[in-house]
Design an enzyme around this catalytic site. Sequence first.
Site, PDB file in Angstrom:
ATOM      1  N   LYS A  22       0.841  -1.218   0.000  1.00  0.00           N
ATOM      2  CA  LYS A  22       0.000   0.000   0.000  1.00  0.00           C
ATOM      3  C   LYS A  22       0.866   1.254   0.000  1.00  0.00           C
ATOM      4  O   LYS A  22       0.668   2.154  -0.822  1.00  0.00           O
ATOM      5  CB  LYS A  22      -0.901   0.014   1.238  1.00  0.00           C
ATOM      6  CG  LYS A  22      -1.483   1.387   1.574  1.00  0.00           C
ATOM      7  CD  LYS A  22      -2.367   1.391   2.775  1.00  0.00           C
ATOM      8  CE  LYS A  22      -1.803   2.020   3.999  1.00  0.00           C
ATOM      9  NZ  LYS A  22      -1.596   3.425   4.101  1.00  0.00           N
ATOM     10  N   ASN A  23       1.856   1.334   0.895  1.00  0.00           N
ATOM     11  CA  ASN A  23       2.597   2.589   1.060  1.00  0.00           C
ATOM     12  C   ASN A  23       3.616   2.838  -0.043  1.00  0.00           C
ATOM     13  O   ASN A  23       4.143   3.938  -0.158  1.00  0.00           O
ATOM     14  CB  ASN A  23       3.245   2.632   2.450  1.00  0.00           C
ATOM     15  CG  ASN A  23       2.186   2.775   3.533  1.00  0.00           C
ATOM     16  OD1 ASN A  23       1.041   3.126   3.252  1.00  0.00           O
ATOM     17  ND2 ASN A  23       2.543   2.468   4.759  1.00  0.00           N
ATOM     18  N   CYS A 117      -4.961   8.178   8.982  1.00  0.00           N
ATOM     19  CA  CYS A 117      -5.226   7.630  10.318  1.00  0.00           C
ATOM     20  C   CYS A 117      -4.951   8.682  11.395  1.00  0.00           C
ATOM     21  O   CYS A 117      -3.992   9.441  11.303  1.00  0.00           O
ATOM     22  CB  CYS A 117      -4.330   6.420  10.564  1.00  0.00           C
ATOM     23  SG  CYS A 117      -4.743   5.029   9.512  1.00  0.00           S
ATOM     24  N   ARG A 122       0.118  15.193  13.094  1.00  0.00           N
ATOM     25  CA  ARG A 122       0.805  14.766  11.856  1.00  0.00           C
ATOM     26  C   ARG A 122       1.020  15.994  10.966  1.00  0.00           C
ATOM     27  O   ARG A 122       0.373  16.164   9.959  1.00  0.00           O
ATOM     28  CB  ARG A 122      -0.002  13.697  11.125  1.00  0.00           C
ATOM     29  CG  ARG A 122      -0.185  12.421  11.929  1.00  0.00           C
ATOM     30  CD  ARG A 122      -0.909  11.340  11.154  1.00  0.00           C
ATOM     31  NE  ARG A 122      -0.029  10.640  10.213  1.00  0.00           N
ATOM     32  CZ  ARG A 122      -0.449   9.615   9.443  1.00  0.00           C
ATOM     33  NH1 ARG A 122      -1.714   9.242   9.481  1.00  0.00           N
ATOM     34  NH2 ARG A 122       0.393   9.016   8.615  1.00  0.00           N
ATOM     35  N   ASP A 305       3.958   0.604  12.020  1.00  0.00           N
ATOM     36  CA  ASP A 305       2.715   0.066  11.446  1.00  0.00           C
ATOM     37  C   ASP A 305       2.452  -1.365  11.884  1.00  0.00           C
ATOM     38  O   ASP A 305       1.394  -1.911  11.578  1.00  0.00           O
ATOM     39  CB  ASP A 305       2.750   0.140   9.910  1.00  0.00           C
ATOM     40  CG  ASP A 305       2.750   1.568   9.440  1.00  0.00           C
ATOM     41  OD1 ASP A 305       3.068   1.812   8.259  1.00  0.00           O
ATOM     42  OD2 ASP A 305       2.448   2.454  10.261  1.00  0.00           O
ATOM     43  N   ARG A 397      -9.005   0.089   3.848  1.00  0.00           N
ATOM     44  CA  ARG A 397      -8.130   1.078   3.197  1.00  0.00           C
ATOM     45  C   ARG A 397      -6.790   0.449   2.848  1.00  0.00           C
ATOM     46  O   ARG A 397      -6.127   0.867   1.913  1.00  0.00           O
ATOM     47  CB  ARG A 397      -7.874   2.271   4.132  1.00  0.00           C
ATOM     48  CG  ARG A 397      -8.997   3.247   4.276  1.00  0.00           C
ATOM     49  CD  ARG A 397      -8.511   4.458   5.060  1.00  0.00           C
ATOM     50  NE  ARG A 397      -7.279   4.980   4.481  1.00  0.00           N
ATOM     51  CZ  ARG A 397      -6.351   5.624   5.194  1.00  0.00           C
ATOM     52  NH1 ARG A 397      -6.505   5.791   6.481  1.00  0.00           N
ATOM     53  NH2 ARG A 397      -5.261   6.092   4.610  1.00  0.00           N
TER      54      ARG A 397
HETATM   55  C1  EPZ Z   1       3.930   7.044   6.354  1.00  0.00           C
HETATM   56  O1  EPZ Z   1       3.192   8.109   6.944  1.00  0.00           O
HETATM   57  C2  EPZ Z   1       2.946   5.889   6.236  1.00  0.00           C
HETATM   58  N1  EPZ Z   1       1.840   6.283   5.377  1.00  0.00           N
HETATM   59  C3  EPZ Z   1       2.430   5.495   7.611  1.00  0.00           C
HETATM   60  O2  EPZ Z   1       1.651   4.329   7.430  1.00  0.00           O
HETATM   61  C4  EPZ Z   1       3.621   5.127   8.506  1.00  0.00           C
HETATM   62  O3  EPZ Z   1       3.143   4.879   9.806  1.00  0.00           O
HETATM   63  C5  EPZ Z   1       4.621   6.292   8.541  1.00  0.00           C
HETATM   64  O4  EPZ Z   1       5.025   6.638   7.198  1.00  0.00           O
HETATM   65  C6  EPZ Z   1       5.871   5.934   9.326  1.00  0.00           C
HETATM   66  O5  EPZ Z   1       6.481   4.810   8.771  1.00  0.00           O
HETATM   67  C7  EPZ Z   1       2.014   6.215   4.037  1.00  0.00           C
HETATM   68  O6  EPZ Z   1       3.073   5.860   3.560  1.00  0.00           O
HETATM   69  C8  EPZ Z   1       0.831   6.609   3.188  1.00  0.00           C
HETATM   70  P1  EPZ Z   1       6.157  10.215   8.562  1.00  0.00           P
HETATM   71  P2  EPZ Z   1       3.875   9.590   7.008  1.00  0.00           P
HETATM   72  O7  EPZ Z   1       6.167  11.467   7.775  1.00  0.00           O
HETATM   73  O8  EPZ Z   1       4.679   9.804   5.789  1.00  0.00           O
HETATM   74  C9  EPZ Z   1       6.310  13.477  11.981  1.00  0.00           C
HETATM   75  C10 EPZ Z   1      -0.162   2.902   7.707  1.00  0.00           C
HETATM   76  O9  EPZ Z   1      -0.658   2.363   8.710  1.00  0.00           O
HETATM   77  N2  EPZ Z   1       6.340  14.452  10.874  1.00  0.00           N
HETATM   78  O10 EPZ Z   1       7.282   9.257   8.414  1.00  0.00           O
HETATM   79  O11 EPZ Z   1       2.802  10.561   7.320  1.00  0.00           O
HETATM   80  C11 EPZ Z   1       4.982  12.736  12.046  1.00  0.00           C
HETATM   81  O12 EPZ Z   1       4.021  13.479  12.766  1.00  0.00           O
HETATM   82  C12 EPZ Z   1       0.240   4.354   7.771  1.00  0.00           C
HETATM   83  O13 EPZ Z   1       0.059   2.329   6.623  1.00  0.00           O
HETATM   84  C13 EPZ Z   1       6.550  15.791  11.177  1.00  0.00           C
HETATM   85  O14 EPZ Z   1       6.706  16.174  12.349  1.00  0.00           O
HETATM   86  O15 EPZ Z   1       4.817   9.422   8.271  1.00  0.00           O
HETATM   87  C14 EPZ Z   1       5.366  11.462  12.746  1.00  0.00           C
HETATM   88  O16 EPZ Z   1       5.412  11.687  14.134  1.00  0.00           O
HETATM   89  C15 EPZ Z   1      -0.050   4.988   9.109  1.00  0.00           C
HETATM   90  N3  EPZ Z   1       6.569  16.683  10.146  1.00  0.00           N
HETATM   91  C16 EPZ Z   1       6.791  11.197  12.233  1.00  0.00           C
HETATM   92  O17 EPZ Z   1       7.265  12.456  11.720  1.00  0.00           O
HETATM   93  C17 EPZ Z   1       6.390  16.315   8.843  1.00  0.00           C
HETATM   94  O18 EPZ Z   1       6.422  17.176   7.944  1.00  0.00           O
HETATM   95  C18 EPZ Z   1       6.858  10.176  11.093  1.00  0.00           C
HETATM   96  O19 EPZ Z   1       5.941  10.596  10.109  1.00  0.00           O
HETATM   97  C19 EPZ Z   1       6.168  14.934   8.565  1.00  0.00           C
HETATM   98  C20 EPZ Z   1       6.163  14.027   9.595  1.00  0.00           C
END
Ligand code: EPZ
Length: 432
Positions: A22-23, A117, A122, A305, A397
């Site tokens: 998916k991701n 989610c 986020r 995840d 999803r």
């Molecule tokens: C991706 O989300 C995945 N989603 C998530 O999978 C996964 O949990 C996550 O990466 C971490 O591996 C998709 O790929 C569509 P991050 P993403 O940016 O990109 C903070 C699932 O269950 N952050 O790596 O949104 C954020 O708040 C989903 O399949 C900032 O502070 O995750 C978090 O605490 C859920 N500022 C941490 O970084 C930003 O600009 C990691 O977020 C971006 C992120």
Amino acid sequence: MEKYVIRGGKKLSGEVVISGAKNAVVAILAASILSDEPCVIENIPNISDVTIILQILAEMGANVRMVNKTTVEIDPTTLKNVPVPYEKAKLMRASSYFLGTLLGRFCEAHVSMPGGCNLGDRPIDQHLKCFAALGASYTIEGGMVNLTAERLVGNQIFFDKNSVGATINAIMAASKADGLTIIENAAKEPHVVDLANFLNSMGADILGAGTDVIKIRGVKRLHGTTYCVIPDQIEAGTFMAVAAATKSDILIKNVIPKHLEPITRKLVKIGVKVEQFDDAVRVVGGDDYVGTTVKTQPHPGFPTDMQPQMAAVLTCAKGASMVTESIFDNRFRYVDELRRMGANISVEGRVAVIEGVDRLKGAPVKATDLRAGAALIVAALGAEGTTEIYDIFHVERGYENMELKLRGLGADICKVDEPDPAEAEKPLRKAL
Ligand code: EPZ
């Protein structure tokens, strides 16, 4: 309103085939916009996030054609430079990828703030930081993120926070920028590497994906490609947790064992047997497990995840376990639901302490997000009695044909459509 009804306590057996990731696919479908020719993308899972992205591409004027159930051809040459449809884009986190890809294609992007989610805060500050570094300016008005740039110029980008989405967005925008971009503190997840491989197959010049430092030399044009998406690391991990919770012997096919290593290590540590083959793993659940500590980390650490699904297995491990969620502010919303099934869990901030119990018992529960729903399925399959899981749209999803795959392993699960109780109350309220 659909729900799963699961009668737990059965040993499962047989084999299950994992679908495309998916991701990875949500990033690759968005990245297809950068191509000057049609792209064919294989091994796409039939999940609602993919359906929404394909609808968005079609509504924006791209030519989208399903070649077969798991293969799509996208001709982005007819795509128009218009805002991404708000109502669809706000449903998922992956809509943020349209920022990087439209900026790379048109030097302009208008996309709603992303949804996805509810895991706590986020923000998208790291995404905006990388776009600014490449020469874009942005405004946020009416729930829309608006990016514009005269031109995109390669630059040095250091992420204060390790972010999968921001790394993917930086790669996509930088692929069409003038000159060299160096990304430091890059995310190393398998789906980041898959996206880079997809773009390189179109003629991009990306080096170092999967390491902390990624170097990208922008190119003027990207040609078409035929690309096969990697198998889903988290779907595979979820079925490993199912084998553990039901103490079953299951062969999980179409996987990349290397991607599963952090999950394998944890399951083996508590007493599960895992045998690795080239593109499969055999998971044999044990009669009892010992508690352990789990701390989620960016790849190659234990994936966030898989945190809820692992916690579901640990609810019946002997002794105490400690689960630390170091990626998201609040990824324990599923704990209340597991407590309804008899789990003994206390949560303090980003740490959950789980005292093992003999057995969980079926109960009516609700999926609060995608992986929380997966955790409830894992728990229900191992529990005594019947569990009803509501709000399964979260699960659909990210998991293709979940109940069919589980039934193929002998699980007693069915999807039931019943009237929404809130709807049923409406006439009563009118009558009163
Ligand atoms: C991706 O989300 C995945 N989603 C998530 O999978 C996964 O949990 C996550 O990466 C971490 O591996 C998709 O790929 C569509 P991050 P993403 O940016 O990109 C903070 C699932 O269950 N952050 O790596 O949104 C954020 O708040 C989903 O399949 C900032 O502070 O995750 C978090 O605490 C859920 N500022 C941490 O970084 C930003 O600009 C990691 O977020 C971006 C992120």
